[in-house]
Design a protein around this motif. Structure first.
Motif, PDB file in Angstrom:
ATOM      1  N   SER A 128       0.793  -1.438   0.011  1.00 14.40           N
ATOM      2  CA  SER A 128       0.051  -0.098  -0.064  1.00 14.40           C
ATOM      3  C   SER A 128       0.948   1.243  -0.035  1.00 14.40           C
ATOM      4  N   GLN A 129       0.843   1.891  -1.093  1.00 10.73           N
ATOM      5  CA  GLN A 129       1.604   3.244  -0.925  1.00 10.73           C
ATOM      6  C   GLN A 129       1.015   4.296  -0.012  1.00 10.73           C
ATOM      7  N   ASN A 130       0.059   4.221   0.203  1.00 13.90           N
ATOM      8  CA  ASN A 130      -0.711   5.165   1.389  1.00 13.90           C
ATOM      9  C   ASN A 130      -0.168   4.690   2.713  1.00 13.90           C
ATOM     10  N   LEU A 131      -0.272   3.734   3.106  1.00 10.40           N
ATOM     11  CA  LEU A 131       0.136   3.120   4.380  1.00 10.40           C
ATOM     12  C   LEU A 131       1.841   3.199   4.423  1.00 10.40           C
ATOM     13  N   ASP A 132       2.500   2.622   3.455  1.00 21.93           N
ATOM     14  CA  ASP A 132       4.058   2.920   3.543  1.00 21.93           C
ATOM     15  C   ASP A 132       4.433   4.282   3.842  1.00 21.93           C
ATOM     16  N   ASN A 133       3.710   5.042   3.033  1.00 19.31           N
ATOM     17  CA  ASN A 133       4.290   6.484   2.779  1.00 19.31           C
ATOM     18  C   ASN A 133       3.781   6.997   4.329  1.00 19.31           C
ATOM     19  N   PHE A 134       2.837   6.926   4.749  1.00 16.38           N
ATOM     20  CA  PHE A 134       2.391   7.238   6.177  1.00 16.38           C
ATOM     21  C   PHE A 134       3.265   6.935   7.277  1.00 16.38           C
ATOM     22  N   LEU A 135       3.554   5.590   7.368  1.00 19.67           N
ATOM     23  CA  LEU A 135       4.660   5.011   8.280  1.00 19.67           C
ATOM     24  C   LEU A 135       5.916   5.658   8.134  1.00 19.67           C
ATOM     25  N   ARG A 136       6.361   5.708   7.117  1.00 17.95           N
ATOM     26  CA  ARG A 136       7.695   6.236   6.842  1.00 17.95           C
ATOM     27  C   ARG A 136       7.787   7.915   7.424  1.00 17.95           C
ATOM     28  N   SER A 137       6.718   8.481   6.949  1.00 13.92           N
ATOM     29  CA  SER A 137       6.575  10.020   7.342  1.00 13.92           C
ATOM     30  C   SER A 137       6.478  10.134   8.871  1.00 13.92           C
ATOM     31  N   PHE A 138       5.705   9.264   9.596  1.00 14.64           N
ATOM     32  CA  PHE A 138       5.653   9.561  11.165  1.00 14.64           C
ATOM     33  C   PHE A 138       6.595   8.838  11.926  1.00 14.64           C
ATOM     34  N   PHE A 139       7.127   7.806  11.372  1.00 15.59           N
ATOM     35  CA  PHE A 139       8.113   6.938  12.215  1.00 15.59           C
ATOM     36  C   PHE A 139       9.437   7.190  12.009  1.00 15.59           C
ATOM     37  N   ILE A 140       9.898   7.968  10.750  1.00 19.56           N
ATOM     38  CA  ILE A 140      11.232   8.174  10.340  1.00 19.56           C
ATOM     39  C   ILE A 140      11.392   9.724  10.148  1.00 19.56           C
ATOM     40  N   THR A 141      10.764  10.036   9.109  1.00 22.57           N
ATOM     41  CA  THR A 141      11.121  11.500   8.809  1.00 22.57           C
ATOM     42  C   THR A 141      10.638  12.504   9.748  1.00 22.57           C
TER      43      THR A 141
END
Length: 335
Positions: A128-141
């Motif tokens: 899932s692009q949406n889930l992947d992007n959301f998790l990377r944003s909030f837990f990495i970036t």
């Protein structure tokens, strides 16, 4: 609104705007003052005005006291992370909810007619692009955004860098605010160009480029190295004599401003008759073609100077194709 009054749609349903992307008129020769004055309000409003408003809100209501910031602790660092995450959840979430979940605008003014939620892919976590992007944003970036924020606030609080006061130097600091988006564009261009180098692209930047059809959550979906380098633009204010409010503004141009290039829509309809320009097309073309438009909208025309500019026209596409062909010939010659 009728988007065909402003652009064209191909057989697949993808939309593109009429005309060409125009950079800032500051670089036109001879200089034309009326054109510069006409451009200036759009430079300030609404996006840069919003980033300054958020910086001021942070300074007066979020950032701890100077005495507290003299010592780095989990307490105020986690507080800043919580506020950053909540602010992005609300700000990006508004765009995501209206234009991608509710699809209130359907595909009007949408560059790529597909929606990421309709295209599962193995390149993303959980397909899932949406889930992947959301998790990377909030837990990495966003944690790395906060690390940068904590470091420069600690430096100002401890007098490690000059703290220029607004009462003593209002004109200088106002000028610094005006050029902060240009600092962002130069910083972004060079780190972006660096991580497009083959090995670094495969290791680092390919994470962000998995989102060929970007959406709001794609904005901060990055490898940790890229996430840190991207927000490290605020560290320029540890070199330039500055003020922590201006450094916060610089950070917010990067953090909140990242959404502009990833909205996927050229115009955001507010009512049936009014819309806000997203300024997303320049960076959308980068996601589409990978090796064009490494900088921004041409505030500092580095892409023009380095030959990587794509202005969205057929001429721009022809120039890009010619450059790609020369690159292919060089690679074949070496082989």
């Amino acid at each position: 609104m009728d988007d065909l009054k402003y652009g064209v749609r191909d057989k697949r349903g993808d939309w593109k705007p009429n005309g060409r992307i125009e950079g800032a008129p500051l670089w036109n020769w001879p200089p034309r003052l009326p054109k510069i004055l006409a451009w200036l309000p759009g430079y300030i409003w609404p996006w840069n005005a919003f980033h300054m408003a958020t910086a001021l809100l942070y300074w007066f209501y979020v950032v701890p006291s100077v005495e507290t910031m003299k010592t780095i602790s989990w307490g105020w660092a986690l507080w800043l992370y919580a506020v950053n995450a909540a602010a992005i959840l609300v700000f990006y979430g508004i765009f995501e909810l209206r234009y991608y979940v509710k699809r209130a605008q359907a595909t009007r003014f949408k560059y790529n007619h597909k929606f990421p939620a309709d295209a599962p892919s193995d390149v993303f976590w959980f397909q899932s692009q949406n889930l992947d992007n959301f998790l990377r944003s909030f837990f990495i970036t966003i944690p790395l955004w906060t690390v940068v924020e904590v470091i420069f606030l600690w430096c100002f609080a401890n007098g490690r860098v000059p703290w220029v006061g607004w009462q003593d130097h209002p004109v200088y600091l106002a000028a610094l605010v005006l050029i902060a988006p240009a600092i962002h564009e130069v910083h972004f261009f060079f780190i972006h160009r660096l991580i497009h180098w083959g090995p670094l692209y495969r290791w680092i930047h390919s994470v962000h480029h998995n989102s060929i059809n970007p959406s709001p959550w794609s904005s901060l979906s990055m490898h940790p190295v890229e996430g840190f380098l991207y927000h490290a633009v605020a560290f320029w204010h540890l070199i330039i004599p500055s003020n922590p409010i201006v450094a916060l503004f610089q950070l917010h141009v990067a953090g909140f401003g990242a959404v502009n290039g990833h909205l996927g829509f050229d115009k955001l309809e507010v009512t049936e008759d009014t819309a806000v320009n997203s300024h997303a097309y320049t960076h959308y073309l980068h996601h589409k073609y990978f090796e064009v438009n490494y900088g921004g909208d041409g505030l500092i025309p580095l892409d023009r100077w380095f030959g990587t500019w794509h202005d969205g026209t057929r001429e721009g596409e022809a120039m890009m194709d010619a450059r790609f062909q020369k690159k292919k010939e060089r690679m074949n010659a070496r082989a």
